[in-house]
Design a protein around this motif. Structure first.
Motif, mmCIF file in Angstrom:
data_model
loop_
_atom_site.group_PDB
_atom_site.id
_atom_site.type_symbol
_atom_site.label_atom_id
_atom_site.label_comp_id
_atom_site.label_asym_id
_atom_site.label_seq_id
_atom_site.Cartn_x
_atom_site.Cartn_y
_atom_site.Cartn_z
ATOM 1 N N GLY A 112 -2.985 -6.445 10.488
ATOM 2 C CA GLY A 112 -1.785 -6.453 11.312
ATOM 3 C C GLY A 112 -0.529 -6.103 10.545
ATOM 4 N N GLN A 113 -0.475 -6.445 9.266
ATOM 5 C CA GLN A 113 0.695 -6.138 8.445
ATOM 6 C C GLN A 113 0.773 -4.664 8.078
ATOM 7 O OE1 GLN A 113 1.767 -9.099 5.302
ATOM 8 N NE2 GLN A 113 -0.112 -10.125 5.935
ATOM 9 N N LEU A 114 -0.354 -3.946 8.157
ATOM 10 C CA LEU A 114 -0.374 -2.544 7.768
ATOM 11 C C LEU A 114 -0.039 -1.598 8.916
ATOM 12 C CD1 LEU A 114 -3.579 -2.475 5.515
ATOM 13 C CD2 LEU A 114 -1.194 -2.350 4.761
ATOM 14 N N LEU A 115 -0.083 -2.089 10.144
ATOM 15 C CA LEU A 115 0.165 -1.233 11.291
ATOM 16 C C LEU A 115 1.636 -0.833 11.371
ATOM 17 C CD1 LEU A 115 -1.997 -3.103 13.960
ATOM 18 C CD2 LEU A 115 -2.578 -1.017 12.691
ATOM 19 N N VAL A 167 0.855 -1.185 0.000
ATOM 20 C CA VAL A 167 0.000 0.000 0.000
ATOM 21 C C VAL A 167 0.888 1.230 0.000
ATOM 22 C CG1 VAL A 167 -1.800 1.261 1.253
ATOM 23 C CG2 VAL A 167 -1.797 -1.243 1.233
ATOM 24 N N ARG A 168 0.529 2.200 -0.806
ATOM 25 C CA ARG A 168 1.326 3.433 -0.880
ATOM 26 C C ARG A 168 1.522 4.039 0.513
ATOM 27 N NH1 ARG A 168 2.130 5.662 -5.931
ATOM 28 N NH2 ARG A 168 0.850 4.834 -7.635
ATOM 29 N N PHE A 169 2.715 4.538 0.741
ATOM 30 C CA PHE A 169 3.072 5.266 1.953
ATOM 31 C C PHE A 169 3.097 4.369 3.199
ATOM 32 C CE2 PHE A 169 0.347 8.116 -0.709
ATOM 33 C CZ PHE A 169 1.391 8.778 -1.328
ATOM 34 N N THR A 170 3.151 3.071 3.013
ATOM 35 C CA THR A 170 3.311 2.157 4.146
ATOM 36 C C THR A 170 4.673 1.483 4.041
ATOM 37 O OG1 THR A 170 2.246 0.314 2.967
ATOM 38 C CG2 THR A 170 0.824 1.744 4.312
ATOM 39 N N PRO A 171 5.227 1.003 5.165
ATOM 40 C CA PRO A 171 6.622 0.563 5.162
ATOM 41 C C PRO A 171 6.880 -0.843 4.664
ATOM 42 C CG PRO A 171 5.721 0.438 7.374
ATOM 43 C CD PRO A 171 4.650 1.057 6.509
ATOM 44 N N ARG A 172 5.835 -1.667 4.537
ATOM 45 C CA ARG A 172 6.122 -3.070 4.221
ATOM 46 C C ARG A 172 5.096 -3.629 3.251
ATOM 47 N NH1 ARG A 172 4.063 -2.683 9.163
ATOM 48 N NH2 ARG A 172 6.130 -2.349 10.020
#
Length: 241
Positions: free
Chosen positions: A199-202, A158-163
């Motif tokens: 949980g992966q987006l947090l 997802v754009r602007f997310t770290p992973r």
């Protein structure tokens, strides 16, 4: 799946025709998280085609299903709502855990929502979960109806997310065969682990607990609260770890 012109913009027309592409993805277009699953595509589709040949030889209605699945996976890799629509029957309904919808139909607004998703996740690709027998499609031909269950893996950032997200799920398709358009999906039921996806987006990723951790916590609780114990069951081979 080819790496020809990729469509990440909103399509102006919700209906299009497309041909069956080759099953290839250029790994250089994607991050390293995709590499392993790009590599298994060719072998996976070879096994899917062997499945089709087996069913056709048995007199079951399955001819052309492999080409359809190549077309379907390709449409997702291209992130093209036009190509996805070309795989759908005109009376398609679907259930999607992302929205909680159980009997939605793909109108223009729904198509635009998917285009928005492709913009938010510009490298989104659906892959097979793996190329073992567990990861292959499951077919059902009861009463002349063709149903297809496909385990899948979704990878994208997802754009602007770290992973990068790595989510697994299962789609169940009710298939119909149009005299002109070939195989089409008339119904989609999707199951996926949304808690794990969230949980992966947090900022600090939440991972599901290991089984051993759950067992230790449960045993501790059972010592304090004996009523949590159930009847003794026959142990499996894994219980002796």
């Amino acid at each position: 799946m080819s790496t020809t012109t990729r469509n990440t913009k909103a399509d102006s027309n919700f209906v299009a025709r497309s041909t069956v592409p080759e099953i290839s993805v250029d790994a250089s277009d994607y991050s390293q998280e995709h590499t392993r699953y790009i590599a298994l595509l060719e072998d996976y589709m070879a096994k899917v085609r062997a499945q089709e040949d087996m069913y056709v030889a048995a007199g079951l209605l399955c001819e052309g299903m492999t080409d359809f699945l190549i077309k379907w996976f390709h449409a997702w890799e291209q992130r093209s709502i036009l190509q996805l629509r070309d795989c759908m029957a005109d009376d398609l309904t679907y259930a999607d855990p992302t929205t909680g919808g159980r009997d939605w139909f793909p109108g223009q607004i729904e198509a635009d929502l998917y285009v928005l998703m492709f913009r938010l996740v510009p490298d989104l690709v659906f892959y097979p979960q793996d190329d073992t027998p567990r990861g292959l499609p499951y077919y059902d031909f009861l009463d002349g109806n063709v149903r297809l269950t496909v385990p899948w893996r979704q990878i994208g950032r997802v754009r602007f997310t770290p992973r990068t997200m790595d989510i697994t799920g299962v789609d169940r398709y009710n298939m119909v065969r149009d005299p002109e358009r070939g195989w089409l999906i008339a119904r989609i039921d999707t199951d996926a682990d949304l808690f794990y996806a969230l949980g992966q987006l947090l900022p600090i990723p939440i991972r599901p607990p290991a089984q051993r951790t759950v067992e230790r916590v449960m045993r501790l609780l059972q010592r304090v609260f004996p009523g949590l114990r159930g009847p003794q069951v026959r142990p499996t081979v894994h219980a002796k770890r």
